[in-house]
Design an enzyme around this catalytic site. Structure first.
Site: not given
Ligand SMILES: N[C@H](CCC[C@H](N)C(=O)O)C(=O)O
Length: 283
Positions: A75, A166, A215, A224, A227
């Site tokens: 994250c 991703h 997400e 994100c 992301g």
């Molecule tokens: N939802 C993402 C985790 C949080 C990623 C995001 N909040 C960031 O800042 O990278 C997943 O399931 O891989």
């Protein structure tokens, strides 16, 4: 169990950050899902749990749980908030932190202007690194949609692992992108056995993109971090972006740097904010 926590965010991607070092924390998937509720719980996109490292040469381990309770590998915005948290809580005085995550080691640097720069490791594009079901690696893969969605029967995506998976789509205008309709369909697309985060990228010029992310396990967030890393990495690999690119998300802007060499690290730099300290009684 009385649980102390700190509410933080990175560009509006918000977190419940829990110190699992000075307090004993045992949370079930169900409890995390309840805590994430923005009406009956604390409310957050992810819960971050700080723990002692497992390896002697690391400073901390931190675990990441989506709003649906699923534990994930990485994250980006959370990493920055984690770095601020452990210093604010006097769990360390170091400005360079080596941290274990489920997606691999991270190095975090707290800069003088209170931004945090994160060595996110190298982006990976091989389908099995996500995992993504495909016969071979490619710059772009065509996904058939299970039903016509937003007038589409298929979409082209680039796939990138930043430790977490991703899928990145190119769009002409992020404001008009079918995030609500297409996000959930791609998040759970059968070719992503562990689901996927879905990025909608509009290239403004070679060093600037606009991005929205639906997400995995949470839905669309205001930002994100991984992301942003994945979108820029896919753009650089396709020859569309320069090695230092600004990513404008609904919650604000991140700076992503990557040489484009597959074995070199990608760096993300951005802000952190602490909102409030809290305490909650759990059964
Ligand atoms: N939802 C993402 C985790 C949080 C990623 C995001 N909040 C960031 O800042 O990278 C997943 O399931 O891989």
């Amino acid at each position: 169990m009385l649980l102390n926590f700190t509410k933080m965010h990175g560009l509006g991607n918000d977190f419940m950050v829990v110190d699992g070092i000075t307090q004993r924390v045992r949370l079930t998937t169900e409890q995390i899902g309840e805590l994430s509720d923005r009406h009956t719980g604390v409310g957050f996109d992810q819960l971050l749990l700080v723990e002692p490292p497992r390896h002697p040469d690391m400073d901390f381990r931190y675990r990441i749980f989506n709003a649906d309770g699923s534990e994930v590998e990485n994250c980006g915005n959370g990493a920055r908030c984690f770095a601020r948290f452990v210093r604010d809580k006097q769990l360390t005085r170091k400005r360079t932190l080596n941290v274990e995550t489920a997606g691999g080691p991270l190095t975090l640097i707290v800069t003088q202007n209170q931004q945090v720069r994160v060595d996110m490791g190298s982006p990976r594009f091989a389908p099995d690194s996500l995992p993504f079901i495909a016969d071979e690696d490619a710059l772009v893969h065509t996904l058939a949609l299970p039903a016509t969605t937003a007038g589409l029967t298929q979409v082209d995506v680039s796939v990138v692992s930043m430790g977490n998976p991703h899928a990145v789509l190119l769009v002409d205008d992020v404001e008009q992108a079918p995030v609500e309709a297409l996000g959930p369909v791609l998040e759970s697309h059968e070719r992503f056995p562990r689901r996927v985060n879905v990025g909608f990228m509009q290239i403004k010029n070679r060093s600037r993109i606009d991005l929205r992310v639906f997400e995995r396990g949470t839905g669309e967030t205001r930002a994100c971090g991984t992301g942003a890393c994945a979108a820029v990495a896919s753009g650089i690999r396709r020859g569309l972006l320069d090695t230092r690119t600004k990513v404008r998300l609904p919650g604000g802007t991140l700076t992503i740097e990557w040489s484009g060499h597959p074995d070199e690290s990608l760096f993300m730099t951005g802000p952190v904010a602490t909102v409030f300290e809290g305490r909650i009684e759990l059964e």
